[in-house]
Scaffold this motif. Structure first.
Motif, mmCIF file in Angstrom:
data_model
loop_
_atom_site.group_PDB
_atom_site.id
_atom_site.type_symbol
_atom_site.label_atom_id
_atom_site.label_comp_id
_atom_site.label_asym_id
_atom_site.label_seq_id
_atom_site.Cartn_x
_atom_site.Cartn_y
_atom_site.Cartn_z
ATOM 1 N N ARG A 197 0.841 -1.212 0.000
ATOM 2 C CA ARG A 197 0.000 0.000 0.000
ATOM 3 C C ARG A 197 0.867 1.249 0.000
ATOM 4 N NH1 ARG A 197 -5.724 0.322 1.086
ATOM 5 N NH2 ARG A 197 -5.077 2.460 1.406
ATOM 6 N N LEU B 10 -2.819 2.521 9.659
ATOM 7 C CA LEU B 10 -2.524 1.124 9.317
ATOM 8 C C LEU B 10 -2.581 0.908 7.811
ATOM 9 C CD1 LEU B 10 -4.609 -1.013 11.823
ATOM 10 C CD2 LEU B 10 -2.146 -1.100 11.450
ATOM 11 N N LEU B 11 -3.527 1.618 7.196
ATOM 12 C CA LEU B 11 -3.737 1.440 5.763
ATOM 13 C C LEU B 11 -2.602 2.003 4.938
ATOM 14 C CD1 LEU B 11 -7.527 2.102 5.268
ATOM 15 C CD2 LEU B 11 -6.252 0.180 4.345
ATOM 16 N N HIS C 25 4.040 -1.659 9.854
ATOM 17 C CA HIS C 25 2.655 -2.128 9.865
ATOM 18 C C HIS C 25 2.476 -3.274 10.864
ATOM 19 C CE1 HIS C 25 -0.732 -4.650 8.445
ATOM 20 N NE2 HIS C 25 -1.307 -3.483 8.280
ATOM 21 N N ARG D 13 -0.111 -3.002 13.822
ATOM 22 C CA ARG D 13 -1.287 -3.872 13.724
ATOM 23 C C ARG D 13 -1.342 -4.823 14.925
ATOM 24 N NH1 ARG D 13 -5.427 -5.591 9.318
ATOM 25 N NH2 ARG D 13 -6.216 -7.417 10.341
ATOM 26 N N ILE E 119 -18.818 2.285 16.860
ATOM 27 C CA ILE E 119 -17.354 2.414 16.896
ATOM 28 C C ILE E 119 -16.966 3.514 17.884
ATOM 29 C CG2 ILE E 119 -17.170 3.864 14.815
ATOM 30 C CD1 ILE E 119 -14.625 1.228 15.870
ATOM 31 N N GLY F 85 -14.158 2.640 8.852
ATOM 32 C CA GLY F 85 -15.213 1.715 9.229
ATOM 33 C C GLY F 85 -16.622 2.097 8.900
ATOM 34 N N PHE G 75 -9.248 -1.226 -4.678
ATOM 35 C CA PHE G 75 -8.072 -0.927 -3.848
ATOM 36 C C PHE G 75 -6.853 -1.017 -4.746
ATOM 37 C CE2 PHE G 75 -11.242 -1.967 -0.772
ATOM 38 C CZ PHE G 75 -10.980 -1.091 0.262
ATOM 39 N N ARG H 59 -2.331 -0.968 -5.189
ATOM 40 C CA ARG H 59 -1.049 -1.305 -4.575
ATOM 41 C C ARG H 59 0.080 -0.726 -5.413
ATOM 42 N NH1 ARG H 59 -3.884 -2.694 -0.976
ATOM 43 N NH2 ARG H 59 -3.905 -4.647 0.191
ATOM 44 N N SER I 120 -14.607 -8.995 -0.093
ATOM 45 C CA SER I 120 -14.995 -7.610 0.207
ATOM 46 C C SER I 120 -14.213 -6.980 1.349
ATOM 47 C CB SER I 120 -16.489 -7.541 0.495
ATOM 48 O OG SER I 120 -17.177 -7.987 -0.642
ATOM 49 N N PHE I 121 -13.660 -7.799 2.254
ATOM 50 C CA PHE I 121 -12.841 -7.255 3.344
ATOM 51 C C PHE I 121 -11.347 -7.385 3.040
ATOM 52 C CE2 PHE I 121 -16.761 -8.401 5.787
ATOM 53 C CZ PHE I 121 -17.052 -7.140 6.292
ATOM 54 N N HIS J 142 -3.336 -6.602 5.177
ATOM 55 C CA HIS J 142 -4.226 -5.446 5.386
ATOM 56 C C HIS J 142 -5.691 -5.863 5.522
ATOM 57 C CE1 HIS J 142 -1.220 -2.299 4.951
ATOM 58 N NE2 HIS J 142 -0.700 -2.990 3.949
ATOM 59 N N CYS K 11 -9.259 -6.393 6.514
ATOM 60 C CA CYS K 11 -10.003 -5.424 7.337
ATOM 61 C C CYS K 11 -10.012 -5.807 8.822
ATOM 62 C CB CYS K 11 -11.435 -5.342 6.826
ATOM 63 S SG CYS K 11 -12.442 -4.224 7.788
HETATM 64 C C1 HEM Z 1 -18.798 -3.649 5.411
HETATM 65 C C2 HEM Z 1 -17.885 -2.905 5.996
HETATM 66 C C3 HEM Z 1 -16.420 -2.863 5.638
HETATM 67 C C4 HEM Z 1 -15.787 -3.223 4.470
HETATM 68 C C5 HEM Z 1 -16.386 -3.781 3.195
HETATM 69 C C6 HEM Z 1 -14.368 -2.993 4.680
HETATM 70 C C7 HEM Z 1 -13.377 -3.271 3.732
HETATM 71 C C8 HEM Z 1 -12.022 -3.199 3.977
HETATM 72 C C9 HEM Z 1 -10.995 -3.634 3.047
HETATM 73 C C10 HEM Z 1 -11.232 -4.230 1.664
HETATM 74 C C11 HEM Z 1 -9.781 -3.427 3.634
HETATM 75 C C12 HEM Z 1 -8.392 -3.776 3.043
HETATM 76 C C13 HEM Z 1 -7.835 -2.656 2.214
HETATM 77 C C14 HEM Z 1 -6.595 -3.065 1.437
HETATM 78 O O1 HEM Z 1 -6.192 -4.223 1.436
HETATM 79 O O2 HEM Z 1 -5.991 -2.189 0.779
HETATM 80 C C15 HEM Z 1 -10.035 -2.833 4.927
HETATM 81 C C16 HEM Z 1 -9.050 -2.459 5.804
HETATM 82 C C17 HEM Z 1 -9.333 -1.829 7.006
HETATM 83 N N1 HEM Z 1 -10.570 -1.641 7.582
HETATM 84 FE FE1 HEM Z 1 -12.359 -2.160 6.808
HETATM 85 N N2 HEM Z 1 -14.168 -2.511 5.947
HETATM 86 C C18 HEM Z 1 -15.382 -2.425 6.568
HETATM 87 C C19 HEM Z 1 -15.633 -2.043 7.864
HETATM 88 C C20 HEM Z 1 -14.662 -1.629 8.742
HETATM 89 C C21 HEM Z 1 -14.899 -1.237 10.121
HETATM 90 C C22 HEM Z 1 -16.248 -1.295 10.845
HETATM 91 C C23 HEM Z 1 -13.686 -0.803 10.616
HETATM 92 C C24 HEM Z 1 -13.313 -0.276 11.976
HETATM 93 C C25 HEM Z 1 -13.886 -0.579 13.066
HETATM 94 C C26 HEM Z 1 -12.697 -0.960 9.568
HETATM 95 C C27 HEM Z 1 -11.369 -0.643 9.690
HETATM 96 C C28 HEM Z 1 -10.394 -0.994 8.783
HETATM 97 C C29 HEM Z 1 -8.972 -0.742 8.998
HETATM 98 C C30 HEM Z 1 -8.328 -0.034 10.191
HETATM 99 C C31 HEM Z 1 -8.312 -1.275 7.886
HETATM 100 C C32 HEM Z 1 -6.788 -1.281 7.625
HETATM 101 C C33 HEM Z 1 -6.191 -2.566 8.121
HETATM 102 C C34 HEM Z 1 -4.720 -2.680 7.765
HETATM 103 O O3 HEM Z 1 -4.268 -2.016 6.828
HETATM 104 O O4 HEM Z 1 -4.020 -3.451 8.445
HETATM 105 N N3 HEM Z 1 -13.324 -1.459 8.451
HETATM 106 N N4 HEM Z 1 -11.397 -2.718 5.114
#
Ligand code: HEM
Length: 416
Positions: A72, A103-104, A111, A115, A166, A259, A308, A310, A360-361, A366, A368
């Motif tokens: 990232r 973190l992102l 990281h 993390r 949150i 989030g 997303f 990279r 999706s996550f 990284h 989520c």
């Molecule tokens: C349906 C809801 C959500 C979706 C679809 C989603 C999706 C994602 C995705 C795809 C990533 C990875 C990004 C990457 O690889 O470049 C990510 C990372 C992250 N998300 Fe979510 N997210 C959601 C909800 C949340 C919530 C509720 C929070 C906080 C409480 C959150 C906090 C984070 C954080 C801090 C990261 C970075 C993690 C890292 O880089 O180590 N997300 N999210």
């Protein structure tokens, strides 16, 4: 050039070159049709308008997300000068400061350290503890509009739940909800495909106000620790190290911003897709397993964040394309979720589907960190809405927001 049946999409399979306007309502209102056409013609393609290579194949996206040759961030291994990147702008310095320890925006080893520390505070027991509170809040909101026979679901319900939860988890007082929504909304303006100077100024102002507010909260929790995430983050140690003040501020801001917007969109997208399917919601939510499968299927077919990217950190060849250090690649997670090689009849919403996990996550380092919280919220509020409001139906055609690469609704009018 080959015109396919979608007038807004031009694909040349010979060169894998694609022309597609992300701002065309015909596209962003229903991107899944375009993704299906791309899967059929060329799942890896050069997007002319974005000037980048994009990947949509499930296995390809899944492996790229885990591929350590891509990251990232790239400024940990190269200078701006080497990469020909402009110097950071003065008018976004507060935004950049808040992002600096996000973190992102980090790669190992930074990281990994951050993390691990955040994960210790963000453990599942903290998330599970929110269950009765989510139920209680969702019930109270429904109590407020049940007798009306109609509601605009996003403003009266979806907007409120993720930010309240949150904020409570972190330990920010509830009455800050509307202010947090405003800061967060301004802040994520920086992630839009096309943004104006006014968007950048608003994001920077909000980043400063947000950081000042969190700094005050940190001082308070240092003096009076409580049973909340902020106190845990302040006091959690890993190999004798604590989070610094700047890291605490960045992390608090990113947890709030990353989030809630995605979860708000996803509540709206899920309700819409369930209602449009014409299937019986009672069957979808008959028990925890059915509920969880339904939630995962909505995440697969109408994910809230589509793209997303990279940086390439060292030379790599993917799908016959040579990338050099500093190149960027794009991944369309929402399209990977529709790969016909992974999912039978991929454009169909099948709540009982139990094939590959959706992307999706994300995946890899990284992945989520908020996924357990988002999943818990969706698994509680969706069945509750359909149980409390039997006969729920769409009152008007939902309109998708012009904010591709997010996918969410302007409003969702419902009646019962
Ligand atoms: C349906 C809801 C959500 C979706 C679809 C989603 C999706 C994602 C995705 C795809 C990533 C990875 C990004 C990457 O690889 O470049 C990510 C990372 C992250 N998300 Fe979510 N997210 C959601 C909800 C949340 C919530 C509720 C929070 C906080 C409480 C959150 C906090 C984070 C954080 C801090 C990261 C970075 C993690 C890292 O880089 O180590 N997300 N999210």
């Amino acid at each position: 050039m080959i015109m396919n049946h979608l007038p807004f999409l031009t694909i040349d399979p010979a060169t894998r070159s694609v022309s597609l306007d992300g701002r065309d309502p015909a596209f962003y209102s229903d991107p899944n049709r375009a993704y299906a056409a791309l899967h059929a013609a060329c799942p890896t393609f050069y997007w002319q308008e974005q000037k980048l290579w994009f990947f949509t194949g499930y296995d390809r996206v899944n492996s790229l997300l885990r591929d350590r040759r891509f990251g990232r961030q790239i400024l940990h291994i190269a200078t701006r000068e080497e990469l020909g990147m402009p110097e950071p702008a003065a008018h976004t310095r507060h935004f950049d400061a808040a992002e600096a320890h996000s973190l992102l925006e980090l790669e190992p080893p930074e990281h990994t350290r951050l993390r691990t520390l955040v994960n210790r505070a963000f453990v599942s027991r903290h998330v599970e503890r929110m269950k009765p509170e989510i139920e209680d809040l969702a019930n109270r909101l429904i109590d407020g509009f049940e007798k009306d026979g109609k509601v605009e679901l996003l403003s009266a319900f979806a907007d409120i739940i993720p930010v309240t939860m949150i904020a409570r988890m972190i330990g920010i007082p509830e009455e800050m909800g509307p202010q947090l929504l405003k800061w967060s909304h301004d802040y994520v303006g920086m992630y839009m495909f096309k943004r104006s100077r006014a968007d950048e100024d608003a994001a920077d102002r909000s980043a400063k106000e947000f950081a000042d507010y969190v700094r005050g909260m940190i001082a308070d929790r240092r003096a009076n620790p409580r049973e909340d995430l902020l106190s845990h983050m302040i006091h959690t140690e890993h190999k004798g190290q604590l989070l610094t003040e700047d890291e605490l501020i960045s992390t608090t801001i990113v947890l709030l911003n990353a989030g809630h917007e995605a979860t708000v969109h996803q509540i709206g997208n899920s309700v819409r897709v369930i209602l449009e399917s014409g299937l019986d919601p009672a069957a979808m939510f008959q028990d925890e397993t059915a509920t969880s499968r339904t939630v995962e299927e909505t995440l697969r077919i109408c994910a809230p964040v589509h793209i997303f990217d990279r940086y390439c950190l060292e030379p790599a060849e993917i799908d016959g394309i040579a990338f050099k250090r500093g190149d960027k690649v794009g991944m369309i997670l929402a399209a990977a979720n529709l790969d016909p090689l992974k999912f039978a009849d991929p454009l169909r919403f099948k709540p009982e589907r139990d094939e590959a996990p959706n992307l999706s996550f994300g995946a890899g380092i990284h992945f989520c960190i908020g996924a357990p919280l988002a999943r818990l919220e969706l698994n509680i509020v969706l069945p509750l809405l359909f149980k409390r409001l039997p006969g729920l139906k769409l009152a008007g055609q939902p309109k998708v927001k012009d904010v591709y690469h997010f996918h969410g609704l302007e409003r969702l009018d419902l009646s019962w």
